[in-house]
Scaffold this motif. Structure first.
Motif: not given
Length: 171
Positions: A151-171
């Motif tokens: 909470p209170n990160s400088s990210l947009p409001k909808h990011y606060e206090g949530i869990t994100l899945n992270l994805f990547e493609i190695k080039l």
């Protein structure tokens, strides 16, 4: 007849279209998820356009989708300093859903990486959206973990206090 699909930079006169797409995305999110975007700053989007980091996908000359990029995302990716392009805010117009624009964006990023020092394509989404997790992995992304946003990160409001899945493609 085959469709013409182009990925091009958004221009200043696209600002109203971009925000119309965001409104369409929030309306869709309200139908399918308990979470929705909380709006974005016009100044942020204008800056992305100025810095050539806001894109549109044209299908036969019509804007079908939009997305933004950045080259670092330390609050979500814990300061990883790998050379990467981070994809954000992909929105497809309802008339064009189901046309696999994430794959178009991946192909664009692979081409983009030939001229830039990019080793990864990365993105994130809400962790409670199993359908998106399956879709992004089917497009070639590897699910590489989760991130709890404080909470209170400088990210947009909808990011606060949530869990994100992270994805990547190695080039």
């Amino acid at each position: 007849m085959e469709k013409s699909i182009l990925v091009v930079n958004s221009e200043p006169n696209d600002i109203n279209t971009i925000f119309k797409f965001y409104d369409l995305a929030v309306a869709h999110q309200k139908k399918v998820s308990p979470q929705q975007w909380q709006g974005f700053s016009k100044d942020l989007v204008k800056q992305e356009i100025k810095e050539y980091r806001q894109y549109k996908i044209l299908v036969d000359g019509k804007v079908a989708a939009i997305f933004a990029i950045t080259y670092n995302d330390p609050q979500i990716w814990d300061g990883k300093d790998d050379d990467a392009v981070y994809i954000h805010r992909i929105v497809t117009h309802p008339d064009f859903r189901g046309q696999n624009f994430v794959k178009v964006i991946i192909n664009w990023a692979r081409e983009y990486a030939k001229a830039a020092p990019i080793d990864y394509i990365r993105m994130d989404t809400w962790a409670d959206n199993e359908k998106l997790l399956q879709y992004y992995t089917s497009c070639g992304f590897e699910h590489v973990g989760q991130k709890v946003v404080e909470p209170n990160s400088s990210l947009p409001k909808h990011y606060e206090g949530i869990t994100l899945n992270l994805f990547e493609i190695k080039l």
